[in-house]
Design a protein around this motif. Structure first.
Motif, mmCIF file in Angstrom:
data_model
loop_
_atom_site.group_PDB
_atom_site.id
_atom_site.type_symbol
_atom_site.label_atom_id
_atom_site.label_comp_id
_atom_site.label_asym_id
_atom_site.label_seq_id
_atom_site.Cartn_x
_atom_site.Cartn_y
_atom_site.Cartn_z
ATOM 1 N N ARG A 129 33.908 -55.788 53.421
ATOM 2 C CA ARG A 129 35.232 -55.917 52.823
ATOM 3 C C ARG A 129 35.136 -55.764 51.311
ATOM 4 N N TRP A 130 36.228 -55.290 50.707
ATOM 5 C CA TRP A 130 36.253 -55.123 49.263
ATOM 6 C C TRP A 130 36.195 -56.485 48.591
ATOM 7 N N GLN A 131 35.367 -56.604 47.584
ATOM 8 C CA GLN A 131 35.240 -57.851 46.827
ATOM 9 C C GLN A 131 35.640 -57.579 45.381
ATOM 10 N N PRO A 132 36.393 -58.481 44.773
ATOM 11 C CA PRO A 132 36.715 -58.262 43.358
ATOM 12 C C PRO A 132 35.446 -58.292 42.511
ATOM 13 N N LEU A 133 35.426 -57.526 41.457
ATOM 14 C CA LEU A 133 34.226 -57.438 40.619
ATOM 15 C C LEU A 133 34.169 -58.597 39.622
ATOM 16 N N VAL A 134 32.957 -58.903 39.237
ATOM 17 C CA VAL A 134 32.743 -59.875 38.157
ATOM 18 C C VAL A 134 33.050 -59.130 36.857
ATOM 19 N N SER A 135 33.575 -59.842 35.880
ATOM 20 C CA SER A 135 33.935 -59.218 34.600
ATOM 21 C C SER A 135 32.756 -58.436 34.017
ATOM 22 N N GLY A 136 33.021 -57.220 33.578
ATOM 23 C CA GLY A 136 31.975 -56.384 32.978
ATOM 24 C C GLY A 136 31.330 -55.439 33.977
ATOM 25 N N GLU A 137 31.525 -55.693 35.276
ATOM 26 C CA GLU A 137 30.955 -54.798 36.288
ATOM 27 C C GLU A 137 31.851 -53.583 36.490
ATOM 28 N N LEU A 138 31.265 -52.517 36.981
ATOM 29 C CA LEU A 138 32.015 -51.311 37.326
ATOM 30 C C LEU A 138 31.763 -50.982 38.784
ATOM 31 N N LYS A 139 32.716 -50.313 39.406
ATOM 32 C CA LYS A 139 32.521 -49.914 40.807
ATOM 33 C C LYS A 139 32.681 -48.406 40.928
ATOM 34 N N LEU A 140 31.735 -47.802 41.656
ATOM 35 C CA LEU A 140 31.769 -46.352 41.857
ATOM 36 C C LEU A 140 32.027 -46.063 43.336
#
Ligand SMILES: [Zn+2]
Length: 179
Positions: A129-140
Protein backbone atom coordinates in the motif's frame (compact mmCIF):
# COMPACT_ATOMS: atom_id res chain seq x y z
CA UNK A 1 -45.17 8.60 -31.66
CA UNK A 2 -46.97 10.15 -28.65
CA UNK A 3 -44.85 13.27 -29.11
CA UNK A 4 -45.69 13.41 -32.81
CA UNK A 5 -42.38 12.03 -34.09
CA UNK A 6 -42.76 9.79 -37.10
CA UNK A 7 -40.92 6.55 -36.37
CA UNK A 8 -41.16 2.97 -37.55
CA UNK A 9 -43.19 1.24 -34.86
CA UNK A 10 -42.92 -2.33 -36.06
CA UNK A 11 -40.97 -4.73 -33.87
CA UNK A 12 -37.46 -4.78 -35.43
CA UNK A 13 -36.93 -8.34 -34.23
CA UNK A 14 -39.92 -10.14 -35.77
CA UNK A 15 -41.52 -7.44 -37.95
CA UNK A 16 -44.85 -9.01 -37.04
CA UNK A 17 -46.32 -6.63 -34.46
CA UNK A 18 -45.98 -3.12 -33.03
CA UNK A 19 -42.99 -2.76 -30.76
CA UNK A 20 -44.02 -1.99 -27.18
CA UNK A 21 -42.81 -3.27 -23.81
CA UNK A 22 -45.20 -6.17 -23.58
CA UNK A 23 -44.49 -7.35 -27.10
CA UNK A 24 -40.72 -6.92 -27.12
CA UNK A 25 -40.06 -8.54 -23.74
CA UNK A 26 -42.78 -11.19 -23.62
CA UNK A 27 -44.93 -11.71 -26.70
CA UNK A 28 -42.30 -11.54 -29.41
CA UNK A 29 -41.23 -14.95 -30.70
CA UNK A 30 -37.63 -14.08 -29.87
CA UNK A 31 -38.58 -13.15 -26.27
CA UNK A 32 -40.61 -16.35 -25.85
CA UNK A 33 -37.60 -18.41 -26.94
CA UNK A 34 -35.31 -16.51 -24.59
CA UNK A 35 -37.59 -17.17 -21.60
CA UNK A 36 -37.93 -20.78 -22.65
CA UNK A 37 -34.15 -21.21 -22.75
CA UNK A 38 -33.99 -20.47 -18.99
CA UNK A 39 -37.13 -22.48 -18.19
CA UNK A 40 -39.20 -19.45 -17.27
CA UNK A 41 -42.53 -18.39 -18.71
CA UNK A 42 -44.63 -15.35 -17.90
CA UNK A 43 -48.06 -14.67 -19.29
CA UNK A 44 -48.34 -10.89 -19.24
CA UNK A 45 -51.39 -10.61 -21.49
CA UNK A 46 -53.65 -9.75 -18.54
CA UNK A 47 -51.04 -7.66 -16.75
CA UNK A 48 -52.00 -4.06 -16.06
CA UNK A 49 -48.37 -3.07 -15.68
CA UNK A 50 -45.42 -5.20 -16.82
CA UNK A 51 -43.03 -3.51 -14.42
CA UNK A 52 -45.37 -4.03 -11.44
CA UNK A 53 -45.70 -7.70 -12.38
CA UNK A 54 -41.95 -8.12 -12.57
CA UNK A 55 -41.43 -6.35 -9.25
CA UNK A 56 -44.03 -8.60 -7.66
CA UNK A 57 -42.38 -11.67 -9.24
CA UNK A 58 -38.92 -10.65 -8.04
CA UNK A 59 -40.24 -10.30 -4.49
CA UNK A 60 -41.33 -13.95 -4.40
CA UNK A 61 -38.95 -15.66 -6.84
CA UNK A 62 -35.83 -17.63 -5.94
CA UNK A 63 -32.53 -15.78 -6.22
CA UNK A 64 -31.47 -17.74 -9.34
CA UNK A 65 -34.77 -16.90 -11.04
CA UNK A 66 -34.37 -13.19 -10.25
CA UNK A 67 -30.91 -13.34 -11.84
CA UNK A 68 -32.40 -15.08 -14.89
CA UNK A 69 -35.23 -12.52 -15.16
CA UNK A 70 -32.73 -9.64 -15.12
CA UNK A 71 -30.45 -11.35 -17.62
CA UNK A 72 -33.22 -12.24 -20.05
CA UNK A 73 -34.59 -8.67 -19.97
CA UNK A 74 -31.10 -7.24 -20.40
CA UNK A 75 -30.31 -9.75 -23.15
CA UNK A 76 -33.48 -9.07 -25.12
CA UNK A 77 -32.83 -5.32 -25.02
CA UNK A 78 -29.12 -5.75 -25.86
CA UNK A 79 -29.77 -8.01 -28.87
CA UNK A 80 -32.69 -5.91 -30.05
CA UNK A 81 -30.32 -2.91 -30.12
CA UNK A 82 -27.71 -4.95 -32.00
CA UNK A 83 -30.32 -5.58 -34.65
CA UNK A 84 -31.49 -1.95 -34.78
CA UNK A 85 -28.11 -0.20 -34.73
CA UNK A 86 -25.71 -2.76 -36.24
CA UNK A 87 -28.09 -4.96 -38.20
CA UNK A 88 -26.65 -8.04 -36.47
CA UNK A 89 -28.86 -10.95 -35.68
CA UNK A 90 -28.55 -14.59 -34.69
CA UNK A 91 -30.57 -17.52 -33.52
CA UNK A 92 -32.13 -16.99 -30.04
CA UNK A 93 -30.01 -19.68 -28.32
CA UNK A 94 -26.71 -17.92 -29.03
CA UNK A 95 -27.65 -14.47 -27.68
CA UNK A 96 -28.85 -16.01 -24.44
CA UNK A 97 -25.73 -18.16 -24.19
CA UNK A 98 -23.57 -15.06 -24.62
CA UNK A 99 -25.70 -13.08 -22.14
CA UNK A 100 -25.24 -15.73 -19.44
CA UNK A 101 -21.52 -16.02 -20.25
CA UNK A 102 -21.13 -12.25 -19.72
CA UNK A 103 -22.89 -12.62 -16.37
CA UNK A 104 -20.57 -15.48 -15.31
CA UNK A 105 -17.51 -13.42 -16.25
CA UNK A 106 -18.86 -10.42 -14.32
CA UNK A 107 -19.50 -12.65 -11.29
CA UNK A 108 -15.98 -14.11 -11.43
CA UNK A 109 -14.42 -10.64 -11.80
CA UNK A 110 -16.53 -9.32 -8.92
CA UNK A 111 -15.63 -12.29 -6.72
CA UNK A 112 -11.88 -11.88 -7.32
CA UNK A 113 -12.06 -8.15 -6.53
CA UNK A 114 -14.01 -8.88 -3.32
CA UNK A 115 -11.45 -11.60 -2.42
CA UNK A 116 -8.57 -9.18 -2.99
CA UNK A 117 -10.21 -6.56 -0.78
CA UNK A 118 -10.92 -9.15 1.93
CA UNK A 119 -7.32 -10.38 1.78
CA UNK A 120 -5.90 -6.90 2.16
CA UNK A 121 -8.28 -6.17 5.07
CA UNK A 122 -7.07 -9.37 6.78
CA UNK A 123 -3.46 -8.47 6.10
CA UNK A 124 -2.99 -11.71 4.17
CA UNK A 125 -2.15 -9.94 0.93
CA UNK A 126 1.28 -9.16 -0.44
CA UNK A 127 -0.09 -5.94 -1.91
CA UNK A 128 2.09 -2.98 -1.03
CA UNK A 129 0.00 0.00 0.00
CA UNK A 130 1.07 3.58 -0.60
CA UNK A 131 2.72 5.13 2.45
CA UNK A 132 3.16 8.86 2.97
CA UNK A 133 6.79 9.93 2.75
CA UNK A 134 8.90 11.26 5.58
CA UNK A 135 9.80 14.92 5.09
CA UNK A 136 12.75 15.32 2.71
CA UNK A 137 12.19 11.97 0.99
CA UNK A 138 11.34 11.65 -2.69
CA UNK A 139 9.38 8.94 -4.45
CA UNK A 140 10.07 7.68 -7.96
CA UNK A 141 7.29 5.85 -9.84
CA UNK A 142 8.47 3.85 -12.83
CA UNK A 143 6.53 2.12 -15.58
CA UNK A 144 7.55 0.45 -18.82
CA UNK A 145 5.74 -0.39 -22.04
CA UNK A 146 6.50 -3.19 -24.47
CA UNK A 147 4.78 -3.88 -27.76
CA UNK A 148 5.10 -7.28 -29.42
CA UNK A 149 7.10 -7.10 -32.62
CA UNK A 150 8.73 -3.76 -31.78
CA UNK A 151 12.52 -3.52 -31.59
CA UNK A 152 12.50 -1.11 -28.66
CA UNK A 153 10.72 -0.41 -25.40
CA UNK A 154 10.18 2.67 -23.25
CA UNK A 155 10.51 3.43 -19.58
CA UNK A 156 8.80 6.42 -17.99
CA UNK A 157 9.37 7.83 -14.51
CA UNK A 158 7.94 10.53 -12.29
CA UNK A 159 9.65 11.92 -9.21
CA UNK A 160 7.48 13.49 -6.50
CA UNK A 161 8.10 14.97 -3.07
CA UNK A 162 6.42 14.14 0.24
CA UNK A 163 3.44 16.36 -0.70
CA UNK A 164 2.96 14.46 -3.96
CA UNK A 165 4.11 17.50 -5.97
CA UNK A 166 5.90 16.87 -9.25
CA UNK A 167 9.69 17.25 -9.00
CA UNK A 168 10.85 15.76 -12.29
CA UNK A 169 10.19 13.14 -14.92
CA UNK A 170 11.79 11.37 -17.82
CA UNK A 171 11.07 8.92 -20.63
CA UNK A 172 13.83 6.64 -21.91
CA UNK A 173 13.78 4.44 -24.96
CA UNK A 174 15.91 1.31 -25.16
CA UNK A 175 16.66 -1.18 -27.91
CA UNK A 176 15.45 -4.69 -27.20
CA UNK A 177 12.43 -6.95 -27.37
CA UNK A 178 10.05 -8.55 -24.91
CA UNK A 179 11.10 -12.17 -24.30
ZN1 LIG B 1 -41.39 -8.99 -32.22
Amino acid sequence: MHKGVRLPITCPVCNADKEHLLHLFFDCRFAENCWQSVDLKYDMREAYSVSDCLLHESAIAKYEDIVSICLVLWGIWFWRNKKVWQNQWMNHAIPMEITFKVYKEWKTARKSSVDTRAMSVNGASNLKRWQPLVSGELKLNVDASFFPGHESFSVGMVLRDQEGAFVGGNVLRYSGQQL
